[in-house]
Write an enzyme that holds these catalytic residues in place. Sequence first.
Site, short mmCIF file in Angstrom:
data_model
loop_
_atom_site.label_atom_id
_atom_site.label_comp_id
_atom_site.label_asym_id
_atom_site.label_seq_id
_atom_site.Cartn_x
_atom_site.Cartn_y
_atom_site.Cartn_z
N HIS A 278 0.80 -1.24 0.00
CA HIS A 278 0.00 0.00 0.00
C HIS A 278 0.83 1.28 0.00
CE1 HIS A 278 -3.51 -2.34 0.13
NE2 HIS A 278 -3.74 -2.39 1.43
N HIS B 87 -9.87 2.12 0.39
CA HIS B 87 -9.78 1.07 1.40
C HIS B 87 -10.79 1.24 2.54
CE1 HIS B 87 -7.95 -2.24 3.49
NE2 HIS B 87 -6.82 -2.19 2.80
N GLU C 4 -11.67 -3.73 -2.83
CA GLU C 4 -10.77 -2.73 -3.38
C GLU C 4 -10.59 -2.97 -4.88
OE1 GLU C 4 -7.19 -2.89 -0.66
OE2 GLU C 4 -8.56 -4.36 0.25
#
Length: 378
Positions: free
Chosen positions: A134, A205, A342
Amino acid sequence: MNNKILIIIFLFTSIIAKVQMNLNKEIKLIEKTAFEKTVDGKKVALYTLKNTSGTVCQITNYGGKVVSLWVKDKSGVYEDIVLGHSNIDDFLTTKEKYFGALIGRYGNRIGQGKFSLDGKEYTLATNNGQNHLHGGNKGYDAVVWDAKQVDSNTLELGYVSKHMEEGYPGNLTIKVKYRLTDKNELKIEYWASTDQSTIVNLTHHSFFNLKGAGNGTINDHLLQINAAYFTPVDEGLIPTGELLEVENTSMDFQKLTSIGEHVNEAYEQLQYGLGYDHNFVLNQTKDGLNFAAKVVEPISGRIMEVYTNEPGLQFYGGNFLDGSVTGKYHKKYDYRTAFCLETQHFPDSPNKPQFPTTRLDPKEEYYSICVYKFSIME
């Protein structure tokens, strides 16, 4: 007791019932002052979006995080259906830093924190075991975005990610638009351009529970994912490079299936992820928006559908929530009490040439869209 008294009692009880119903429907907006803070020399704020359906969404420019999302159920009662915190200080210190966040420069994992581009190897932070996750130690979830509220429905965010920030090449200029439409959609659009060849994979997210944040398990939610294949992973949750059929496996959500129906089966992929934490290869039938997923919560009657132009969808079942985080309304976020959907390109694509490319070159424009559409069971 005469009829007049009976009528008065009836009217009085009706009024009380209506008042109680309205109290049940009350949307408890988070105070803007709880997000007034300067972080890294930039001002943090909280913005509120509303639509004609009565849905309300609050977003902070710290990490572009969706802080609250109030959606009504089949009885007209509103609940906040996303996990998070009611003030900026808790977001700054929380164990789970991705609640509601914008993710980048690369959403999901890159194996060993390395990739090559035009013959040059780039090294990224290994912040998830031996892998990169991420965007690194300080991804886009932890920066303060420039913000402009366009109207009551729309918030625009901007950020310039500098060359070699978190190890990524190129100055990347990003715009994100959140729009809460009158069709009861939370629409998230991303645009990006670069002055040097780079890789980009932006996503969102939010942790959802359609019963309401902190209101119990999500294993009884019904889930459909429009995917005949998924990308299996190794023990570090890095894709092997294969595409496997979901049919006749614990990964099959081609039809509405309760999330918990197969989650505890002795299936190797579930053991690697401690449950679901996998990328699904979406069935793309046309350019632009395609149906990706649907979630139904039978008790409240809330329905969420997901649409995107992305080739993949990461389904995460809240396997790492453990009750150690207390969020909004003093509710603990326990094991498997939220899910994430996602929209994305595939994990580790820069190291898997057979996967759809995440390369972005100068003079090209990156564009991605994710739509979360809400409705009620009939």
